[in-house]
Write an enzyme that holds these catalytic residues in place. Structure first.
Site, PDB file in Angstrom:
ATOM      1  N   LYS A 183     -70.197  40.464  -2.657  1.00  0.00           N
ATOM      2  CA  LYS A 183     -69.205  41.384  -3.203  1.00  0.00           C
ATOM      3  C   LYS A 183     -69.857  42.730  -3.557  1.00  0.00           C
ATOM      4  O   LYS A 183     -71.082  42.848  -3.549  1.00  0.00           O
ATOM      5  CB  LYS A 183     -68.511  40.755  -4.409  1.00  0.00           C
ATOM      6  CG  LYS A 183     -67.775  39.445  -4.072  1.00  0.00           C
ATOM      7  CD  LYS A 183     -66.705  39.646  -3.029  1.00  0.00           C
ATOM      8  CE  LYS A 183     -65.715  38.537  -2.790  1.00  0.00           C
ATOM      9  NZ  LYS A 183     -66.039  37.147  -2.744  1.00  0.00           N
TER      10      LYS A 183
HETATM   11  C1  LIG Z   1     -65.024  35.937  -3.088  1.00  0.00           C
HETATM   12  C2  LIG Z   1     -63.573  35.669  -3.259  1.00  0.00           C
HETATM   13  C3  LIG Z   1     -63.086  34.729  -4.168  1.00  0.00           C
HETATM   14  C4  LIG Z   1     -63.952  33.773  -4.918  1.00  0.00           C
HETATM   15  O1  LIG Z   1     -64.994  34.317  -5.599  1.00  0.00           O
HETATM   16  P1  LIG Z   1     -66.288  33.403  -5.897  1.00  0.00           P
HETATM   17  O2  LIG Z   1     -67.049  34.228  -6.860  1.00  0.00           O
HETATM   18  O3  LIG Z   1     -66.980  33.205  -4.591  1.00  0.00           O
HETATM   19  O4  LIG Z   1     -65.806  32.131  -6.471  1.00  0.00           O
HETATM   20  C5  LIG Z   1     -61.723  34.616  -4.344  1.00  0.00           C
HETATM   21  N1  LIG Z   1     -60.873  35.372  -3.634  1.00  0.00           N
HETATM   22  C6  LIG Z   1     -61.292  36.272  -2.750  1.00  0.00           C
HETATM   23  C7  LIG Z   1     -60.298  37.097  -2.022  1.00  0.00           C
HETATM   24  C8  LIG Z   1     -62.655  36.437  -2.501  1.00  0.00           C
HETATM   25  O5  LIG Z   1     -63.058  37.318  -1.589  1.00  0.00           O
END
Ligand SMILES: *Cc1c(COP(=O)(O)O)cnc(C)c1O
Length: 368
Positions: A183
């Site tokens: 992210k």
């Molecule tokens: C990355 C992501 C998640 C989950 O996040 P994590 O930290 O990996 O649990 C949920 N929704 C979307 C759209 C994502 O890209």
């Protein structure tokens, strides 16, 4: 031999690495002073709202559903074009996801279709800011207020983005962020939940630690069961270092996206992103390949040229577990078409324009 260029790569500065070492030496590794400092900094970023950090974005979404009292018998409207976490938490809360198709331009939940999908069982709507392009918050909250719906913003991909002139997280009902390593800002694994205005954080704090309630006399009780979702100080101190650089990281991504628009071949049937990207944080730069292109072959050919490309995402309703809920191919033709053709190109703050041009060049070579 040129270096392999992955589609995502975290950027951790030396000062942050030193801060991590200091936490490791401090003797306090679980949630403590760094978690409190990170939450305070996130609250400031979110315009003074209450923010609690978690060990994942998924946990933040799951907690939001529980805090909104969404469960058995309830329906939550969401998009089929997302990471499966979005839909899994709805099912695991005992509720049912109701997918609606996406807008072909933004690739996000089509709010007009969402309005048509509201029935009495619909309690909440969970939109996703795919690739960091925010769903229009004015339109979203207009819809939510008209139909009395709770909103859980899956803003896992949109930290640093803006909608309607406000940072994502500074407005709205529940807002969930992810700090997964891919992210825009990361804690390795982690997440955060922005609470609705005026919500006391005490229940959220209990639910992220199994539901444990501690009393002054040293006794404890569990009245409502929660998750094991608390963040460590090791992760939080990484988050503090990242948060300080969010403007810089977002700016670099926006520049690289412009480089893609300038450099990508115009004559190969590629569909470039087309929406108004003013508020986007450019979490991903995604093109659509011409229909009926062998995408796996394109990915292999790019890999052979040292370039990592990704698929984000297959349509959720077509996974086996979701077909069992009654979904089938053809239910959401726009999302399915995008899911078949979409390709994520490398975009991360350590790249320079020459890297983007290398990707553009490689695509020129490998596209039929
Ligand atoms: C990355 C992501 C998640 C989950 O996040 P994590 O930290 O990996 O649990 C949920 N929704 C979307 C759209 C994502 O890209």
């Amino acid at each position: 031999m040129t270096d392999f260029l992955p589609f995502a790569r975290p950027s951790i500065d030396e000062a942050t690495i030193e801060q991590v070492v200091a936490v490791l030496r401090s003797g306090w590794l679980t949630g403590g002073p760094q978690v409190r400092a990170f939450e305070a900094a996130l609250a400031t970023y979110c315009g003074g709202r209450t923010v609690r950090v978690m060990n994942s974005g998924t946990a933040a979404l799951a907690l939001a559903l529980q805090l909104a009292d969404v469960g058995q018998g309830d329906v939550v409207i969401t998009t089929p074009l997302t990471w499966v976490a979005t839909a899994n938490v709805i099912v695991q809360a005992g509720a049912r996801p109701r997918f609606v198709d996406v807008d072909p331009v933004t690739r996000n939940l089509d709010l007009r279709l969402a309005a048509d999908a509201v029935t009495p069982e619909v309690r909440a709507i969970m939109p996703v800011d795919l690739a960091g392009l925010p769903v229009d918050r004015d339109a979203l909250y207009g819809l939510a207020h008209r139909h009395g719906l709770r909103v859980i913003e899956d803003a896992a991909q949109s930290f640093g983005a803006q909608s309607c002139g406000q940072p994502v997280g500074a407005t709205g009902d529940f807002v969930a962020f992810s700090f997964h390593a891919n992210k825009n800002i990361t804690t390795g694994e982690g997440g955060a939940l922005v609470l609705p205005p005026d919500m006391d954080p005490a229940r959220c704090e209990r639910l992220r630690l199994l539901g444990v309630q501690r009393f002054d006399d040293g006794t404890l009780d569990i009245d409502e069961m929660g998750f094991k979702a608390n963040m460590s100080d090791v992760a939080a101190v990484i988050g503090l270092g990242q948060l300080a650089r969010v403007a810089e990281i977002t700016q670099l991504r926006r520049m690289l996206a412009q480089d893609y628009f300038a450099g990508l071949p115009q004559d190969r049937g590629l569909v470039l992103p087309q929406a108004d990207f003013t508020g986007s944080n450019w979490h991903m730069f995604q093109v659509l390949l011409p229909d009926n292109t062998d995408r796996a072959a394109v990915i292999r050919a790019l890999r052979a040229l040292g370039i990592g490309a990704g698929v984000h995402y297959p349509a959720v309703h077509l996974y086996t577990a979701y077909r069992r809920l009654g979904y089938a191919p053809g239910d959401f033709p726009i999302a399915e078409n995008i899911a078949r053709r979409i390709l994520t190109l490398p975009l991360h703050p350590q790249m320079i324009t020459a890297d983007v041009l290398r990707v553009c060049d490689a695509l020129q070579k490998v596209l039929p």
